[in-house]
Scaffold this active site. Sequence first.
Site, short mmCIF file in Angstrom:
data_model
loop_
_atom_site.label_atom_id
_atom_site.label_comp_id
_atom_site.label_asym_id
_atom_site.label_seq_id
_atom_site.Cartn_x
_atom_site.Cartn_y
_atom_site.Cartn_z
N SER A 48 0.85 -1.26 0.10
CA SER A 48 0.10 0.01 -0.06
C SER A 48 0.95 1.21 -0.21
O SER A 48 1.95 1.16 0.03
CB SER A 48 -0.97 -0.02 1.27
OG SER A 48 0.09 0.11 2.41
N LYS A 49 0.28 2.36 -0.06
CA LYS A 49 0.95 3.60 -0.01
C LYS A 49 1.91 3.73 1.05
O LYS A 49 3.08 4.11 0.98
CB LYS A 49 -0.17 4.83 -0.01
CG LYS A 49 -0.54 5.25 -1.32
CD LYS A 49 -0.12 6.47 -1.68
CE LYS A 49 -0.28 6.58 -3.17
NZ LYS A 49 -1.57 6.48 -3.76
N ARG A 50 1.24 3.18 2.36
CA ARG A 50 1.79 3.36 3.69
C ARG A 50 3.39 2.55 3.86
O ARG A 50 4.33 2.94 3.78
CB ARG A 50 1.11 2.92 4.69
CG ARG A 50 1.29 3.37 6.06
CD ARG A 50 0.40 3.05 6.88
NE ARG A 50 0.28 1.62 7.40
CZ ARG A 50 0.92 1.03 8.26
NH1 ARG A 50 1.70 1.45 9.22
NH2 ARG A 50 0.94 -0.28 8.35
N ALA A 84 5.92 3.85 1.43
CA ALA A 84 6.57 5.14 2.18
C ALA A 84 7.66 4.53 2.97
O ALA A 84 8.92 4.98 3.41
CB ALA A 84 5.62 5.77 2.81
#
Length: 513
Positions: free
Chosen positions: A275-277, A280
Amino acid sequence: MKALSCAARRPNSKFGEISVTSSPARVRFAPSPTGHLHLGGARTALYNYLLARKTGGKFILRIEDTDQKRFVPGAEQEFMDGLRWLGLHYDEGPDIGGPYGPYRQTERREIYQRHAWQLVEQGHAYPCFCTPERLEQMRSLQMQNKETLHYDGTCRNLPPEEAARRVANGERHVIRFKTPQEGATTAHDLLRGDITIENKNIDDYVILKSDGWPTYHLAAMVDDHLMNITHVFRGSEWLGTFPLHVNILRAFGWQEPTWIHLSIFLKPSGKGKMSKRETAEAMKDGYSIFTKDMGSLGYTPEGVNNWVALMGWGISEGDDVMSLAEMVQKFDITRLTPSPAAINFTKLDHFNGEHIRRMAAPDLAARLKPYFTNAGLEVSDDLLLRVIPLIRERLVTLDDCLPFAAWFFRPQVVPDPKDLVAKNLTAAQSAQIAQRIYETLAPLPHITHDLAEPPMRQLVEELGYSPGQVFGILRVAVTGQSVSPPLFESMELLPREVILERVQQAVELLKNA
RNA sequence: GCCCCCAUCGUCUAGUGGUCCAGGACGGAGCCCUCUCAAGGCUCAAACAGGGGUUCGAGCCCCCUUGGGGGCACCA
Protein backbone atom coordinates in the site's frame (compact mmCIF):
# COMPACT_ATOMS: atom_id res chain seq x y z
CA MET A 1 19.59 -27.87 -27.78
CA LYS A 2 18.86 -26.72 -24.22
CA ALA A 3 15.18 -26.37 -24.91
CA LEU A 4 15.10 -29.82 -26.42
CA SER A 5 16.73 -31.52 -23.48
CA CYS A 6 14.35 -29.68 -21.19
CA ALA A 7 11.41 -30.93 -23.14
CA ALA A 8 12.77 -34.44 -23.00
CA ARG A 9 13.11 -34.31 -19.25
CA ARG A 10 9.73 -32.74 -18.59
CA PRO A 11 7.79 -33.74 -21.63
CA ASN A 12 4.38 -32.28 -20.95
CA SER A 13 4.63 -30.44 -17.66
CA LYS A 14 1.56 -31.22 -15.64
CA PHE A 15 -1.07 -30.02 -17.99
CA GLY A 16 -0.08 -31.67 -21.20
CA GLU A 17 1.53 -28.77 -22.99
CA ILE A 18 3.56 -29.63 -26.00
CA SER A 19 7.02 -28.12 -26.11
CA VAL A 20 6.06 -24.63 -25.03
CA THR A 21 9.45 -23.03 -25.29
CA SER A 22 10.82 -24.29 -28.55
CA SER A 23 9.47 -22.08 -31.33
CA PRO A 24 10.15 -18.33 -31.49
CA ALA A 25 7.78 -16.52 -29.17
CA ARG A 26 6.22 -13.14 -29.79
CA VAL A 27 5.53 -11.61 -26.42
CA ARG A 28 4.54 -8.22 -25.21
CA PHE A 29 4.76 -6.06 -22.14
CA ALA A 30 1.67 -3.87 -22.20
CA PRO A 31 1.59 -1.35 -19.38
CA SER A 32 -0.99 1.31 -18.89
CA PRO A 33 0.75 4.68 -18.57
CA THR A 34 -1.07 5.60 -15.40
CA GLY A 35 1.68 5.26 -12.84
CA HIS A 36 5.21 4.10 -12.18
CA LEU A 37 6.97 0.98 -13.34
CA HIS A 38 7.08 -1.20 -10.26
CA LEU A 39 8.41 -4.59 -9.25
CA GLY A 40 5.43 -6.52 -10.57
CA GLY A 41 5.68 -4.86 -13.95
CA ALA A 42 9.43 -5.32 -14.00
CA ARG A 43 9.02 -9.04 -13.44
CA THR A 44 6.39 -9.39 -16.12
CA ALA A 45 8.62 -7.52 -18.54
CA LEU A 46 11.60 -9.66 -17.53
CA TYR A 47 9.80 -12.96 -18.12
CA ASN A 48 8.60 -11.69 -21.47
CA TYR A 49 12.12 -10.68 -22.37
CA LEU A 50 13.61 -13.97 -21.22
CA LEU A 51 11.15 -16.03 -23.20
CA ALA A 52 11.71 -13.94 -26.32
CA ARG A 53 15.49 -14.25 -26.08
CA LYS A 54 15.37 -17.90 -25.13
CA THR A 55 13.31 -18.80 -28.16
CA GLY A 56 14.83 -16.35 -30.58
CA GLY A 57 11.52 -14.52 -30.70
CA LYS A 58 10.45 -10.92 -30.31
CA PHE A 59 9.79 -8.76 -27.27
CA ILE A 60 7.30 -5.98 -27.85
CA LEU A 61 6.31 -2.92 -25.87
CA ARG A 62 2.72 -1.83 -26.27
CA ILE A 63 1.17 1.12 -24.49
CA GLU A 64 -2.39 0.61 -23.28
CA ASP A 65 -3.49 4.20 -22.95
CA THR A 66 -7.17 4.03 -23.80
CA ASP A 67 -8.30 5.47 -20.51
CA GLN A 68 -8.47 9.19 -21.08
CA LYS A 69 -9.21 9.96 -17.45
CA ARG A 70 -6.27 8.17 -15.92
CA PHE A 71 -3.62 9.31 -18.35
CA VAL A 72 -0.46 10.50 -16.61
CA PRO A 73 1.91 12.66 -18.66
CA GLY A 74 5.42 11.29 -18.66
CA ALA A 75 4.41 7.82 -17.54
CA GLU A 76 4.99 6.27 -20.93
CA GLN A 77 8.50 7.70 -20.99
CA GLU A 78 9.11 6.38 -17.51
CA PHE A 79 8.22 2.86 -18.61
CA MET A 80 10.60 3.08 -21.53
CA ASP A 81 13.36 4.49 -19.35
CA GLY A 82 12.74 1.79 -16.77
CA LEU A 83 13.01 -1.00 -19.30
CA ARG A 84 16.16 0.50 -20.71
CA TRP A 85 17.68 0.82 -17.26
CA LEU A 86 16.90 -2.82 -16.56
CA GLY A 87 18.47 -3.77 -19.87
CA LEU A 88 15.24 -5.25 -21.15
CA HIS A 89 15.47 -3.99 -24.70
CA TYR A 90 12.40 -4.46 -26.83
CA ASP A 91 12.34 -5.23 -30.53
CA GLU A 92 9.14 -3.39 -31.39
CA GLY A 93 7.52 -0.48 -29.63
CA PRO A 94 5.99 2.97 -29.90
CA ASP A 95 9.31 4.78 -30.10
CA ILE A 96 11.10 2.35 -32.39
CA GLY A 97 8.27 1.10 -34.55
CA GLY A 98 7.97 -2.36 -36.04
CA PRO A 99 5.93 -4.34 -38.55
CA TYR A 100 2.83 -4.64 -36.35
CA GLY A 101 2.37 -1.02 -35.31
CA PRO A 102 1.15 1.31 -34.16
CA TYR A 103 2.10 0.22 -30.65
CA ARG A 104 0.09 2.80 -28.81
CA GLN A 105 -3.58 1.93 -28.41
CA THR A 106 -4.72 5.50 -28.80
CA GLU A 107 -3.40 5.26 -32.35
CA ARG A 108 -5.54 2.21 -33.09
CA ARG A 109 -8.99 3.54 -32.30
CA GLU A 110 -10.63 2.61 -35.60
CA ILE A 111 -9.34 -0.92 -35.38
CA TYR A 112 -11.19 -1.51 -32.11
CA GLN A 113 -14.39 0.12 -33.31
CA ARG A 114 -14.38 -1.99 -36.42
CA HIS A 115 -13.92 -5.15 -34.39
CA ALA A 116 -16.54 -4.19 -31.83
CA TRP A 117 -19.11 -3.70 -34.55
CA GLN A 118 -18.06 -6.90 -36.20
CA LEU A 119 -19.06 -8.69 -33.01
CA VAL A 120 -22.39 -6.84 -32.96
CA GLU A 121 -23.11 -7.90 -36.51
CA GLN A 122 -22.27 -11.48 -35.72
CA GLY A 123 -24.57 -11.47 -32.70
CA HIS A 124 -21.76 -11.67 -30.13
CA ALA A 125 -22.23 -8.16 -28.80
CA TYR A 126 -24.88 -5.48 -28.58
CA PRO A 127 -25.22 -1.74 -28.09
CA CYS A 128 -26.36 -0.72 -24.64
CA PHE A 129 -28.03 2.60 -23.90
CA CYS A 130 -28.21 2.38 -20.14
CA THR A 131 -26.92 5.52 -18.47
CA PRO A 132 -24.28 5.44 -15.76
CA GLU A 133 -26.92 6.72 -13.36
CA ARG A 134 -29.23 3.84 -14.19
CA LEU A 135 -26.42 1.35 -13.72
CA GLU A 136 -25.57 2.92 -10.41
CA GLN A 137 -29.14 2.51 -9.21
CA MET A 138 -29.23 -1.04 -10.45
CA ARG A 139 -26.11 -1.88 -8.50
CA SER A 140 -27.21 -0.38 -5.24
CA LEU A 141 -30.46 -2.29 -5.54
CA GLN A 142 -28.53 -5.49 -6.12
CA MET A 143 -26.35 -4.64 -3.19
CA GLN A 144 -29.42 -4.20 -0.98
CA ASN A 145 -30.83 -7.52 -2.09
CA LYS A 146 -27.42 -9.13 -1.54
CA GLU A 147 -27.34 -10.20 -5.14
CA THR A 148 -24.22 -10.66 -7.23
CA LEU A 149 -23.43 -7.40 -8.98
CA HIS A 150 -24.04 -7.78 -12.68
CA TYR A 151 -25.56 -6.04 -15.67
CA ASP A 152 -29.26 -6.87 -15.71
CA GLY A 153 -29.48 -7.34 -19.47
CA THR A 154 -31.95 -4.58 -20.25
CA CYS A 155 -30.46 -3.79 -23.65
CA ARG A 156 -29.39 -7.31 -24.43
CA ASN A 157 -32.77 -8.21 -25.85
CA LEU A 158 -33.50 -5.02 -27.73
CA PRO A 159 -34.55 -5.77 -31.30
CA PRO A 160 -31.48 -5.20 -33.47
CA GLU A 161 -33.38 -2.79 -35.72
CA GLU A 162 -34.36 -0.62 -32.78
CA ALA A 163 -30.80 -0.66 -31.44
CA ALA A 164 -29.45 0.26 -34.85
CA ARG A 165 -31.96 3.11 -35.17
CA ARG A 166 -31.06 4.56 -31.80
CA VAL A 167 -27.36 4.36 -32.59
CA ALA A 168 -28.00 6.07 -35.94
CA ASN A 169 -29.88 8.79 -34.08
CA GLY A 170 -26.74 9.50 -32.15
CA GLU A 171 -27.96 8.16 -28.84
CA ARG A 172 -25.11 7.67 -26.41
CA HIS A 173 -24.24 4.00 -26.08
CA VAL A 174 -21.62 1.45 -25.22
CA ILE A 175 -21.11 -2.00 -26.69
CA ARG A 176 -21.34 -5.01 -24.43
CA PHE A 177 -20.14 -8.50 -25.06
CA LYS A 178 -22.99 -11.00 -25.14
CA THR A 179 -21.80 -13.65 -22.72
CA PRO A 180 -23.61 -16.97 -23.07
CA GLN A 181 -26.13 -17.36 -20.25
CA GLU A 182 -26.04 -21.12 -20.03
CA GLY A 183 -23.19 -23.46 -19.27
CA ALA A 184 -19.67 -22.64 -18.28
CA THR A 185 -16.49 -21.46 -19.91
CA THR A 186 -13.18 -23.20 -19.43
CA ALA A 187 -9.94 -21.40 -20.09
CA HIS A 188 -6.50 -22.91 -19.86
CA ASP A 189 -3.56 -21.41 -17.99
CA LEU A 190 -0.11 -22.92 -18.38
CA LEU A 191 0.64 -22.80 -14.66
CA ARG A 192 -2.80 -23.36 -13.19
CA GLY A 193 -4.46 -25.74 -15.61
CA ASP A 194 -8.09 -25.39 -16.58
CA ILE A 195 -10.07 -22.60 -15.01
CA THR A 196 -13.81 -22.94 -15.28
CA ILE A 197 -16.39 -20.30 -14.48
CA GLU A 198 -20.15 -20.58 -14.81
CA ASN A 199 -21.26 -18.27 -17.57
CA LYS A 200 -23.93 -16.80 -15.33
CA ASN A 201 -21.07 -15.44 -13.25
CA ILE A 202 -19.51 -13.69 -16.20
CA ASP A 203 -21.05 -10.31 -16.82
CA ASP A 204 -21.93 -8.73 -20.16
CA TYR A 205 -18.84 -6.59 -20.00
CA VAL A 206 -18.50 -3.30 -21.81
CA ILE A 207 -15.99 -3.71 -24.61
CA LEU A 208 -16.44 -0.31 -26.25
CA LYS A 209 -17.05 2.73 -24.08
CA SER A 210 -19.43 5.56 -24.90
CA ASP A 211 -16.49 7.80 -25.68
CA GLY A 212 -15.61 5.43 -28.48
CA TRP A 213 -12.54 3.95 -26.83
CA PRO A 214 -12.29 0.24 -26.15
CA THR A 215 -11.88 -1.32 -22.73
CA TYR A 216 -8.98 -3.62 -21.97
CA HIS A 217 -11.10 -6.68 -22.72
CA LEU A 218 -11.47 -5.77 -26.37
CA ALA A 219 -8.28 -3.84 -27.01
CA ALA A 220 -5.90 -6.40 -25.57
CA MET A 221 -7.55 -9.32 -27.37
CA VAL A 222 -7.60 -7.51 -30.70
CA ASP A 223 -4.01 -6.34 -30.38
CA ASP A 224 -2.64 -9.64 -29.18
CA HIS A 225 -4.22 -11.30 -32.17
CA LEU A 226 -3.21 -8.69 -34.70
CA MET A 227 0.31 -8.56 -33.31
CA ASN A 228 0.62 -12.32 -33.43
CA ILE A 229 1.31 -12.69 -29.73
CA THR A 230 2.07 -16.29 -28.78
CA HIS A 231 2.33 -16.07 -24.99
CA VAL A 232 0.58 -13.72 -22.63
CA PHE A 233 2.13 -13.04 -19.24
CA ARG A 234 -0.17 -10.98 -17.04
CA GLY A 235 -1.11 -10.53 -13.42
CA SER A 236 -3.48 -12.84 -11.61
CA GLU A 237 -5.92 -9.96 -11.21
CA TRP A 238 -7.06 -10.94 -14.72
CA LEU A 239 -8.09 -14.42 -13.68
CA GLY A 240 -11.66 -13.34 -12.98
CA THR A 241 -12.18 -12.07 -16.51
CA PHE A 242 -10.01 -14.73 -18.09
CA PRO A 243 -12.99 -16.72 -19.46
CA LEU A 244 -14.44 -13.50 -20.87
CA HIS A 245 -11.28 -12.95 -22.82
CA VAL A 246 -11.28 -16.47 -24.10
CA ASN A 247 -14.91 -16.05 -25.15
CA ILE A 248 -14.06 -12.90 -27.06
CA LEU A 249 -11.27 -14.69 -28.86
CA ARG A 250 -13.58 -17.57 -29.70
CA ALA A 251 -16.29 -15.21 -30.94
CA PHE A 252 -13.78 -13.84 -33.41
CA GLY A 253 -12.63 -17.33 -34.26
CA TRP A 254 -9.06 -16.53 -33.29
CA GLN A 255 -6.42 -18.80 -31.92
CA GLU A 256 -5.57 -18.45 -28.25
CA PRO A 257 -2.10 -17.61 -27.03
CA THR A 258 -0.52 -19.57 -24.20
CA TRP A 259 -1.72 -17.89 -21.02
CA ILE A 260 0.47 -17.44 -17.99
CA HIS A 261 -1.07 -15.67 -15.01
CA LEU A 262 1.57 -14.51 -12.57
CA SER A 263 0.68 -13.93 -8.96
CA ILE A 264 1.03 -10.57 -7.39
CA PHE A 265 3.72 -9.51 -4.95
CA LEU A 266 2.70 -9.22 -1.33
CA LYS A 267 4.12 -6.76 1.14
CA PRO A 268 7.02 -8.09 3.25
CA SER A 269 4.68 -9.32 5.97
CA GLY A 270 2.89 -11.41 3.37
CA LYS A 271 -0.44 -9.83 4.28
CA GLY A 272 -1.87 -8.10 1.25
CA LYS A 273 -0.21 -6.09 -1.45
CA MET A 274 2.00 -3.05 -1.01
CA SER A 275 0.00 0.00 0.00
CA LYS A 276 1.02 3.64 -0.02
CA ARG A 277 2.00 3.30 3.60
CA GLU A 278 4.30 0.30 3.12
CA THR A 279 5.80 1.94 0.08
CA ALA A 280 6.69 5.00 2.14
CA GLU A 281 8.04 2.83 4.93
CA ALA A 282 10.25 0.90 2.54
CA MET A 283 11.59 4.16 1.18
CA LYS A 284 12.62 5.18 4.68
CA ASP A 285 14.71 2.04 4.90
CA GLY A 286 16.32 2.78 1.55
CA TYR A 287 14.14 0.42 -0.48
CA SER A 288 11.62 1.05 -3.20
CA ILE A 289 9.20 -0.91 -5.32
CA PHE A 290 9.62 1.52 -8.21
CA THR A 291 12.39 1.07 -10.73
CA LYS A 292 12.75 4.84 -11.06
CA ASP A 293 14.17 4.93 -7.50
CA MET A 294 16.47 1.95 -7.77
CA GLY A 295 19.43 3.72 -9.28
CA SER A 296 19.67 6.50 -6.76
CA LEU A 297 19.26 3.99 -3.93
CA GLY A 298 22.37 2.25 -5.21
CA TYR A 299 20.81 -0.81 -6.78
CA THR A 300 22.07 -2.32 -9.99
CA PRO A 301 19.87 -3.57 -12.82
CA GLU A 302 21.63 -6.92 -12.45
CA GLY A 303 20.66 -7.16 -8.80
CA VAL A 304 17.10 -6.07 -9.36
CA ASN A 305 16.54 -8.43 -12.28
CA ASN A 306 18.02 -11.35 -10.42
CA TRP A 307 15.98 -10.68 -7.34
CA VAL A 308 12.70 -10.14 -9.10
CA ALA A 309 13.24 -13.14 -11.38
CA LEU A 310 13.45 -15.54 -8.48
CA MET A 311 10.19 -14.43 -6.91
CA GLY A 312 7.97 -16.83 -8.76
CA TRP A 313 10.58 -18.87 -10.54
CA GLY A 314 12.29 -21.75 -8.82
CA ILE A 315 15.59 -23.00 -10.06
CA SER A 316 16.19 -26.42 -8.63
CA GLU A 317 19.85 -26.28 -7.84
CA GLY A 318 23.13 -24.56 -8.54
CA ASP A 319 24.01 -20.93 -8.57
CA ASP A 320 21.10 -18.56 -8.29
CA VAL A 321 23.23 -15.48 -8.92
CA MET A 322 22.65 -14.86 -12.60
CA SER A 323 23.25 -12.24 -15.24
CA LEU A 324 20.54 -11.57 -17.78
CA ALA A 325 22.32 -13.81 -20.25
CA GLU A 326 22.52 -16.62 -17.71
CA MET A 327 18.85 -16.20 -16.92
CA VAL A 328 18.04 -16.57 -20.59
CA GLN A 329 19.97 -19.84 -20.56
CA LYS A 330 18.12 -21.22 -17.56
CA PHE A 331 14.67 -19.78 -18.12
CA ASP A 332 11.82 -22.24 -18.43
CA ILE A 333 8.22 -21.04 -18.33
CA THR A 334 6.99 -24.36 -17.04
CA ARG A 335 9.00 -23.80 -13.86
CA LEU A 336 7.20 -20.63 -12.89
CA THR A 337 5.16 -20.79 -9.70
CA PRO A 338 1.55 -19.66 -9.31
CA SER A 339 1.58 -18.76 -5.62
CA PRO A 340 1.83 -15.18 -4.37
CA ALA A 341 5.27 -14.09 -3.13
CA ALA A 342 6.10 -11.74 -0.27
CA ILE A 343 8.66 -9.09 -1.09
CA ASN A 344 11.95 -9.59 0.75
CA PHE A 345 14.14 -6.52 0.44
CA THR A 346 17.13 -7.99 2.27
CA LYS A 347 17.38 -10.52 -0.49
CA LEU A 348 17.67 -7.67 -2.95
CA ASP A 349 20.65 -6.46 -0.91
CA HIS A 350 22.20 -9.89 -1.18
CA PHE A 351 21.83 -10.13 -4.95
CA ASN A 352 22.99 -6.57 -5.43
CA GLY A 353 26.16 -7.23 -3.43
CA GLU A 354 26.82 -10.42 -5.34
CA HIS A 355 26.61 -8.63 -8.65
CA ILE A 356 28.81 -5.80 -7.49
CA ARG A 357 31.44 -8.36 -6.53
CA ARG A 358 31.14 -9.95 -9.97
CA MET A 359 31.76 -6.71 -11.86
CA ALA A 360 35.00 -5.93 -13.62
CA ALA A 361 36.85 -3.09 -11.89
CA PRO A 362 36.53 -0.53 -14.72
CA ASP A 363 32.81 -1.23 -14.97
CA LEU A 364 32.32 -0.80 -11.23
CA ALA A 365 34.40 2.37 -11.27
CA ALA A 366 32.23 3.87 -13.98
CA ARG A 367 29.10 3.07 -12.02
CA LEU A 368 30.49 4.41 -8.77
CA LYS A 369 31.75 7.69 -10.14
CA PRO A 370 28.36 9.43 -10.29
CA TYR A 371 27.78 8.80 -6.59
CA PHE A 372 31.01 10.60 -5.74
CA THR A 373 30.32 13.37 -8.19
CA ASN A 374 26.82 13.87 -6.84
CA ALA A 375 28.33 14.18 -3.39
CA GLY A 376 30.42 17.07 -4.67
CA LEU A 377 33.69 15.17 -4.84
CA GLU A 378 36.21 15.36 -7.59
CA VAL A 379 37.47 11.90 -8.34
CA SER A 380 40.55 10.91 -10.19
CA ASP A 381 39.79 7.92 -12.39
CA ASP A 382 43.17 6.44 -11.68
CA LEU A 383 42.78 6.60 -7.92
CA LEU A 384 39.20 5.34 -8.10
CA LEU A 385 40.30 2.32 -10.06
CA ARG A 386 42.87 1.52 -7.38
CA VAL A 387 40.31 2.00 -4.62
CA ILE A 388 37.91 -0.51 -6.18
CA PRO A 389 39.61 -3.70 -4.94
CA LEU A 390 39.61 -2.30 -1.41
CA ILE A 391 35.92 -1.56 -1.23
CA ARG A 392 34.27 -3.92 -3.64
CA GLU A 393 33.40 -6.70 -1.21
CA ARG A 394 32.16 -4.16 1.29
CA LEU A 395 29.47 -2.70 -0.93
CA VAL A 396 25.89 -3.78 -0.67
CA THR A 397 24.55 -0.86 -2.65
CA LEU A 398 26.58 1.31 -4.99
CA ASP A 399 26.12 4.38 -2.81
CA ASP A 400 27.88 2.53 0.01
CA CYS A 401 31.04 3.66 -1.75
CA LEU A 402 30.63 7.03 -0.06
CA PRO A 403 31.03 6.02 3.59
CA PHE A 404 33.88 3.70 2.69
CA ALA A 405 35.84 5.72 0.20
CA ALA A 406 34.79 9.38 0.08
CA TRP A 407 37.75 10.26 2.32
CA PHE A 408 40.16 9.14 -0.41
CA PHE A 409 39.04 12.09 -2.47
CA ARG A 410 39.02 14.79 0.16
CA PRO A 411 42.07 17.05 0.52
CA GLN A 412 41.98 16.68 4.28
CA VAL A 413 40.24 14.78 7.01
CA VAL A 414 39.21 16.03 10.43
CA PRO A 415 38.93 13.17 12.89
CA ASP A 416 36.78 13.49 15.95
CA PRO A 417 39.29 13.43 18.84
CA LYS A 418 37.02 10.98 20.66
CA ASP A 419 37.50 8.48 17.84
CA LEU A 420 41.27 8.88 18.08
CA VAL A 421 41.37 7.66 21.64
CA ALA A 422 42.01 3.93 21.54
CA LYS A 423 39.79 1.52 23.35
CA ASN A 424 40.58 1.25 27.09
CA LEU A 425 43.22 3.95 26.86
CA THR A 426 43.37 7.63 27.76
CA ALA A 427 43.87 10.48 25.36
CA ALA A 428 47.40 11.01 26.71
CA GLN A 429 48.30 7.37 26.13
CA SER A 430 46.83 7.54 22.66
CA ALA A 431 48.81 10.67 21.93
CA GLN A 432 51.98 8.89 22.87
CA ILE A 433 51.13 6.00 20.63
CA ALA A 434 50.36 8.36 17.77
CA GLN A 435 53.72 9.98 18.28
CA ARG A 436 55.45 6.58 18.13
CA ILE A 437 53.50 5.73 14.97
CA TYR A 438 54.79 8.94 13.43
CA GLU A 439 58.33 8.06 14.34
CA THR A 440 57.88 4.61 12.86
CA LEU A 441 56.50 5.77 9.56
CA ALA A 442 58.55 8.92 9.04
CA PRO A 443 61.81 7.14 8.12
CA LEU A 444 60.16 5.06 5.40
CA PRO A 445 60.80 6.19 1.82
CA HIS A 446 57.33 5.04 0.81
CA ILE A 447 54.40 4.05 2.96
CA THR A 448 53.37 0.88 1.21
CA HIS A 449 51.77 -2.18 2.62
CA ASP A 450 55.00 -4.18 2.38
CA LEU A 451 57.21 -1.50 3.85
CA ALA A 452 54.92 -0.20 6.57
CA GLU A 453 53.30 -3.23 8.07
CA PRO A 454 56.40 -5.01 9.51
CA PRO A 455 57.70 -2.03 11.49
CA MET A 456 54.19 -1.24 12.65
CA ARG A 457 53.72 -4.80 13.89
CA GLN A 458 56.99 -4.47 15.67
CA LEU A 459 55.81 -1.28 17.29
CA VAL A 460 52.67 -3.00 18.50
CA GLU A 461 54.86 -5.67 20.02
CA GLU A 462 57.07 -3.12 21.72
CA LEU A 463 54.23 -1.09 23.14
CA GLY A 464 52.43 -4.13 24.44
CA TYR A 465 49.04 -2.94 23.25
CA SER A 466 46.72 -4.83 20.97
CA PRO A 467 46.98 -4.43 17.20
CA GLY A 468 43.44 -3.14 17.28
CA GLN A 469 44.36 -0.31 19.62
CA VAL A 470 47.38 0.84 17.73
CA PHE A 471 46.04 0.36 14.23
CA GLY A 472 42.80 1.93 15.33
CA ILE A 473 44.54 5.21 16.10
CA LEU A 474 46.32 5.14 12.78
CA ARG A 475 43.09 4.37 10.96
CA VAL A 476 41.22 7.28 12.45
CA ALA A 477 44.18 9.58 11.97
CA VAL A 478 44.51 8.79 8.28
CA THR A 479 40.93 8.18 7.20
CA GLY A 480 39.08 10.30 9.71
CA GLN A 481 36.78 7.43 10.53
CA SER A 482 36.83 4.29 12.61
CA VAL A 483 35.53 2.03 9.86
CA SER A 484 37.49 1.95 6.63
CA PRO A 485 38.92 -0.29 3.96
CA PRO A 486 42.07 -2.20 4.98
CA LEU A 487 44.54 0.27 6.49
CA PHE A 488 47.87 -0.45 4.85
CA GLU A 489 46.38 -1.03 1.41
CA SER A 490 44.57 2.28 1.77
CA MET A 491 47.64 4.23 2.88
CA GLU A 492 49.54 2.89 -0.08
CA LEU A 493 47.25 4.92 -2.33
CA LEU A 494 48.08 8.21 -0.64
CA PRO A 495 51.25 10.32 -0.84
CA ARG A 496 53.65 9.71 2.02
CA GLU A 497 53.52 13.35 3.12
CA VAL A 498 49.76 13.33 3.42
CA ILE A 499 49.86 10.39 5.78
CA LEU A 500 52.59 11.88 7.92
CA GLU A 501 50.72 15.18 8.11
CA ARG A 502 47.60 13.41 9.25
CA VAL A 503 49.41 11.42 11.93
CA GLN A 504 50.99 14.62 13.13
CA GLN A 505 47.57 16.24 13.17
CA ALA A 506 46.29 13.35 15.29
CA VAL A 507 49.06 13.83 17.79
CA GLU A 508 48.08 17.47 18.22
CA LEU A 509 44.40 16.69 18.46
CA LEU A 510 45.04 14.10 21.14
CA LYS A 511 47.26 16.36 23.14
CA ASN A 512 44.54 18.99 23.22
CA ALA A 513 41.79 16.51 23.92
C1' G B 1 -22.35 -11.30 -0.15
C1' C B 2 -20.77 -13.73 -4.86
C1' C B 3 -16.74 -15.56 -8.11
C1' C B 4 -11.74 -17.08 -8.87
C1' C B 5 -6.75 -18.29 -7.40
C1' C B 6 -3.04 -20.04 -3.91
C1' A B 7 -1.00 -23.28 0.32
C1' U B 8 6.77 -27.03 1.90
C1' C B 9 11.53 -23.64 7.09
C1' G B 10 10.34 -16.34 9.20
C1' U B 11 10.94 -15.26 3.47
C1' C B 12 11.93 -16.99 -1.85
C1' U B 13 11.86 -21.90 -3.36
C1' A B 14 13.43 -27.62 -4.93
C1' G B 15 10.26 -31.69 -4.86
C1' U B 16 5.75 -34.28 -10.75
C1' G B 17 3.76 -41.50 -5.91
C1' G B 18 8.92 -45.10 -3.07
C1' U B 19 15.86 -42.61 -3.88
C1' C B 20 12.59 -37.21 1.69
C1' C B 21 13.81 -38.82 9.56
C1' A B 22 12.31 -33.17 2.92
C1' G B 23 17.33 -30.13 -0.56
C1' G B 24 19.13 -24.93 -1.76
C1' A B 25 19.15 -19.55 -1.07
C1' C B 26 18.16 -15.02 2.04
C1' G B 27 17.77 -13.86 6.99
C1' G B 28 19.16 -15.73 12.19
C1' A B 29 22.76 -18.24 15.80
C1' G B 30 27.78 -20.05 16.60
C1' C B 31 32.89 -20.92 15.25
C1' C B 32 37.26 -19.88 12.05
C1' C B 33 39.95 -15.94 9.49
C1' U B 34 41.11 -10.79 11.08
C1' C B 35 44.00 -3.85 11.89
C1' U B 36 37.96 -1.81 11.76
C1' C B 37 33.90 -3.06 8.55
C1' A B 38 33.06 -6.58 5.10
C1' A B 39 33.92 -10.79 2.10
C1' G B 40 35.03 -15.93 2.60
C1' G B 41 35.03 -20.99 5.04
C1' C B 42 32.65 -24.44 8.45
C1' U B 43 28.55 -25.75 11.78
C1' C B 44 23.60 -25.26 13.89
C1' A B 45 18.26 -24.04 14.54
C1' A B 46 14.09 -23.74 11.23
C1' A B 47 8.74 -26.36 7.08
C1' C B 48 5.21 -30.54 4.21
C1' A B 49 -1.80 -25.90 7.61
C1' G B 50 -5.70 -29.66 9.52
C1' G B 51 -8.95 -33.75 8.47
C1' G B 52 -10.67 -37.45 5.36
C1' G B 53 -9.98 -40.57 1.12
C1' U B 54 -7.16 -43.31 -3.28
C1' U B 55 -2.77 -46.54 -3.01
C1' C B 56 1.28 -51.89 -0.86
C1' G B 57 3.17 -46.77 -0.27
C1' A B 58 1.44 -39.53 -0.37
C1' G B 59 4.83 -33.34 0.55
C1' C B 60 3.38 -35.10 -4.37
C1' C B 61 -3.38 -37.53 -6.70
C1' C B 62 -8.90 -36.49 -5.04
C1' C B 63 -12.46 -34.21 -1.48
C1' C B 64 -13.63 -31.14 2.71
C1' U B 65 -12.11 -27.56 6.36
C1' U B 66 -8.99 -23.65 7.63
C1' G B 67 -5.84 -19.80 6.32
C1' G B 68 -4.06 -16.24 2.76
C1' G B 69 -4.66 -13.49 -1.74
C1' G B 70 -7.20 -11.36 -5.95
C1' G B 71 -11.60 -9.73 -8.38
C1' C B 72 -16.91 -8.29 -8.72
C1' A B 73 -16.24 -0.37 -13.37
C1' C B 74 -18.07 3.02 -19.61
C1' C B 75 -9.76 1.22 -14.93
C1' A B 76 -6.21 -1.46 -16.70
